[in-house]
Design a protein around this motif. Structure first.
Motif, PDB file in Angstrom:
ATOM      1  N   MET A 218      -2.620 -18.249  21.489  1.00 48.18           N
ATOM      2  CA  MET A 218      -2.993 -16.881  21.092  1.00 48.18           C
ATOM      3  C   MET A 218      -1.609 -15.823  21.262  1.00 48.18           C
ATOM      4  N   GLN A 219      -1.198 -15.903  22.143  1.00 51.43           N
ATOM      5  CA  GLN A 219       0.132 -14.798  22.104  1.00 51.43           C
ATOM      6  C   GLN A 219       1.034 -15.107  21.203  1.00 51.43           C
ATOM      7  N   LEU A 220       1.198 -16.262  20.807  1.00 50.16           N
ATOM      8  CA  LEU A 220       2.040 -16.834  19.658  1.00 50.16           C
ATOM      9  C   LEU A 220       1.409 -16.066  18.327  1.00 50.16           C
ATOM     10  N   ALA A 221       0.111 -16.181  18.155  1.00 53.00           N
ATOM     11  CA  ALA A 221      -0.637 -15.568  17.030  1.00 53.00           C
ATOM     12  C   ALA A 221      -0.104 -13.899  16.885  1.00 53.00           C
ATOM     13  N   MET A 222      -0.283 -13.458  18.215  1.00 51.87           N
ATOM     14  CA  MET A 222      -0.388 -12.025  18.133  1.00 51.87           C
ATOM     15  C   MET A 222       1.006 -11.396  17.794  1.00 51.87           C
ATOM     16  N   ILE A 223       2.041 -12.324  18.467  1.00 54.58           N
ATOM     17  CA  ILE A 223       3.506 -12.034  18.158  1.00 54.58           C
ATOM     18  C   ILE A 223       3.885 -12.076  16.637  1.00 54.58           C
ATOM     19  N   LYS A 224       3.209 -13.016  16.065  1.00 56.45           N
ATOM     20  CA  LYS A 224       3.470 -13.154  14.710  1.00 56.45           C
ATOM     21  C   LYS A 224       2.747 -12.043  13.920  1.00 56.45           C
TER      22      LYS A 224
END
Length: 285
Positions: A218-224
Motif C-alpha cells: 500500500m505504501q508503494l501504491a501511495m508513493i506511485k
C-alpha cells in the motif's frame, strides 16, 4: 501547359516534400528536448515555490481547494466505473489461472496484489491524465491565447506561484485519494464477483488477501500516486502555458498533454516496479 512545365512542377512539389520531411526530422528531436527541459525546469521551480509558500504563508489555499474540488468532481465517477470492470476482470483471470494449477484458495491474494501493487495507482494516474490533465491544459491554454498569462506577468504576478503550484499540489492530493478509491473499489469488485459468481469462499478470499498483501504494498501504491500526480500536474501545466496558435493550438496542447502524460506514466511505472522488486525482493506472492 507543356510537358516540360508539368515535369518542373512535379519536381518542385517533390522537392518541397523532401524539404519538409528533412526539416521535420531535424526539428522534432530538438523540440522534444526543449519540451522535456522546460518541464524539468518548471518541476524544480514548482517544488521550490511550493515549500517556500507553505513556510512563508503565501500558498494560494483558495485556488488549491477550488482546483482539488474540480479535479475530484471530474475524476471520481470515471475512476469508479473503470475500477469495477478491472477488478472483475482480474478476478476472472486469476480464478481461471488458480483453477488450472489447483490453487483456488489463492484467488484473493492474486487479485488483491494485482489491484494494490499495479492497477490502483496506474488506473488513477491514467484517469488523472485523461480527465484532469486535459482540463488543466485547456484552462491554462485558453488563458494563454486570451493573453491573461501575459497580463499577469506584466502586473508582476508569478505564474508558477499563482497558477501552477496550487494545481500541482491538488493533482498530487487527488491522485492519492483516487488510488485509495481504486484499491477499495477493485478489491470489493473482485470479492463480490469471486464469492457470488464464481462460488469462492469469502473467508478464503479475505484470508489469503490479508496474508500476502502487506502495508509495504500500500505504501508503494501511495508513493506511485504522488509521483504520478506530480507528473500529470507538471506536464499539463507546461503544455497549457506553452499553447500558441489560437483555438486549434489549445486542442493540440490538450492532445499532446494526455499522450505525453500517459507515456511518461507507463515508463515511470515500469521503472518504479522493477526498482522495487530489485531493492525489496519477495520469495512468495
Amino acid at each position: 501547359m507543356t510537358t516540360a512545365e508539368k515535369g518542373r512542377k512535379q519536381h518542385d512539389g517533390i522537392r518541397e516534400i523532401d524539404d519538409w520531411v528533412a526539416g521535420y526530422v531535424e526539428r522534432h528531436p530538438r523540440a522534444s528536448v526543449n519540451t522535456v527541459g522546460n518541464q524539468a525546469i518548471m518541476g524544480v521551480r514548482t517544488v521550490q515555490t511550493l515549500f517556500t509558500d507553505l513556510f512563508t504563508g503565501k500558498f494560494q489555499w483558495e485556488e488549491f481547494v477550488r482546483q482539488a474540488a474540480f479535479m475530484a468532481g471530474t475524476a471520481v465517477l470515471p475512476t469508479i466505473f473503470v475500477a469495477l470492470p478491472i477488478g472483475v476482470t482480474l478476478s476472472v483471470q486469476f480464478a481461471l489461472l488458480a483453477g488450472q494449477v489447483g490453487a483456488n484458495s489463492l484467488a484473493g491474494a492474486a487479485s488483491g496484489l494485482a489491484v494494490i501493487r499495479q492497477a490502483a495507482s496506474l488506473v488513477a494516474a491514467i484517469l488523472m491524465a485523461a480527465a484532469v490533465g486535459s482540463a488543466i491544459t485547456a484552462d491554462l491554454g485558453a488563458r494563454k491565447i486570451r493573453d491573461e498569462i501575459d497580463a499577469l506577468e506584466v502586473l508582476g504576478i508569478s505564474i508558477i506561484q499563482r497558477l501552477v503550484v496550487p494545481r500541482f499540489l491538488a493533482s498530487i492530493v487527488i491522485a492519492v485519494a483516487l488510488t485509495g478509491l481504486v484499491c477499495f473499489t477493485g478489491f470489493l469488485a473482485s470479492y463480490l464477483f469471486n464469492v457470488y459468481f464464481q462460488g469462492g469462499a469469502p473467508g478464503s478470499f479475505v484470508g489469503t488477501f490479508a496474508s500476502f498483501t502487506t502495508v509495504a504494498d500500500m505504501q508503494l501504491a501511495m508513493i506511485k500516486a504522488v509521483i504520478y500526480g506530480a507528473i500529470v500536474g507538471i506536464v499539463s501545466c507546461e503544455k497549457g502555458l506553452s499553447t500558441r496558435g489560437g483555438s486549434a493550438g489549445v486542442a493540440n496542447s490538450v492532445n499532446s498533454s494526455v499522450v505525453e502524460s500517459i507515456l511518461l506514466l507507463m515508463i515511470v511505472n515500469v521503472a518504479i516496479s522493477q526498482l522495487y522488486l530489485i531493492l525489496f525482493p519477495k520469495s512468495g506472492l
